[in-house]
Write an enzyme that holds these catalytic residues in place. Structure first.
Site: not given
Ligand SMILES: *Cc1c(COP(=O)(O)O)cnc(C)c1O
Length: 350
Positions: A23, A121, A247
């Site tokens: 992702k 969540r 800035y």
């Molecule tokens: C992003 C994600 C992971 C991966 O987590 P890491 O800490 O990067 O290994 C696993 N499960 C879900 C549901 C996620 O959204």
């Protein structure tokens, strides 16, 4: 990356398979190239967050099974069209998927069920299981796997919330086991694999560790960060005592100083929290402090004690000076930094 994949595999039982999480453009590393590599090196499933991310992979020739962790109801048709496997987390999205399937000629469609066991969540709750089973009965939907996500997998010792999550997850598993023994189960992300190897079930879902990070110094030493972020000095200025930089003049030279301009800014993922003497980059093997505010397209570093010239290389992070160290100096984490590296930063694959 192969090293990281093999190290993860060495922690897994022979029956546990890997869901490789790509992702957010593979945490900034480029989802298409990373997925091609993973496909050649045999992972069971690839995971993305949105339907659109899955569609991009399919359009670029990725053939693996793809699970979509967080599809929304407007993406249900994308799931069908591109053969993506949605993680279904609510009644509403399950009903949408069923509606869409009625319009299609598909006779079987895979899905994954996501349960909320305490992270609060996304996810179904335990007491929706009856409704889920009644709704799925006699439809063409096939549950491939059931999973949940831990709130505190980074903690070495299992917390009481984690214990509750494990108990609820096992209760969910018991309910489904009798209905369909073929369903697979998974709970752990990368940190979970290192901290709670006994909770592997059938799959683990790993993202950050594929890219070389573990959220823990003890495990980091077994992994290799797969990406370097480098740049070049584009200009150098000699300043007198009292001259200011950037800035709002937040940095004032206390003595005669030299500063270098580096063409990376907050639009490239170097957020404002890295500025004003918080973080350092590396030039000629020496630390150069970022001074003044980070701008959109560049930042400035103090090179008063470094013998360097315009055109010289700058290392923001690499295997030795990792993205997780660089992030820490600005109060953030590797995940945020890596996934924020902007599109206009050229990715080169060696
Ligand atoms: C992003 C994600 C992971 C991966 O987590 P890491 O800490 O990067 O290994 C696993 N499960 C879900 C549901 C996620 O959204």
């Amino acid at each position: 990356m192969l090293h990281n994949l093999n190290f993860l595999k060495s922690k897994l039982s022979s029956k546990t398979k890997i869901i490789a999480v790509v992702k957010a453009d593979a945490y900034g590393h480029g989802a298409i190239e990373i997925s091609k590599f993973l496909e050649q090196n045999g992972v069971a499933l690839i995971a993305v967050a949105s339907g659109n991310e899955g569609k991009i992979l399919r359009e670029n020739g990725i053939k693996s099974n793809i699970i979509v962790f967080y599809p929304n109801i407007t993406e249900v048709s994308v799931m069908l069209k591109y053969s993506l496997e949605p993680a279904i987390y609510s009644k509403k999205i399950l009903l949408c998927l069923l509606d869409e399937l009625k319009k299609s000629s598909l006779t079987s469609f895979p899905l994954h069920l996501k349960f909320n066991t305490g992270l609060n969540r996304l996810g179904f709750s335990y007491n929706e299981i009856g409704w889920i089973n009644k709704t799925l009965d006699k439809t063409c939907l096939k549950i491939k796997s059931i999973y949940s996500h831990l709130s505190s997998s980074e903690e070495k010792k299992i917390s009481s919330l984690t214990n509750t999550q494990i108990k609820v997850f096992n209760k969910i598993k018991d309910r489904f086991k009798n209905i369909n023994p073929k369903i697979k189960y998974h709970l752990l992300n990368s940190s979970g694999v290192f901290n709670y190897p006994h909770l592997q079930y059938d799959f683990i879902r790993t993202g950050i560790s594929l890219y070389g990070y573990s959220n823990n110094k003890d495990w980091d030493k077994y992994l290799l960060p797969i990406a370097d972020l480098t740049s070049k000095i584009i200009q150098i200025h000699n300043l007198k005592k009292g001259d200011s930089v950037g800035y709002n003049s937040t940095w004032i030279a206390k003595k005669k100083s030299r500063i270098a301009i580096i063409p990376l800014g907050h639009a490239d993922g170097i957020g404002r929290n890295f500025g004003n003497s918080k973080a350092c980059v590396w030039i000629k093997n020496k630390k150069a402090k970022i001074v003044g505010n980070i701008c959109m397209d560049m930042f400035m570093v103090d090179i008063s004690n470094i013998n360097c010239q315009e055109g010289d290389s700058v290392i923001v992070f690499d295997t030795k000076n990792s993205a997780s160290k660089f992030s820490e100096s600005a109060g953030t984490i590797s995940y945020e930094l890596l996934s924020s590296i902007g599109k206009r930063v050229n990715r080169k694959y060696l």
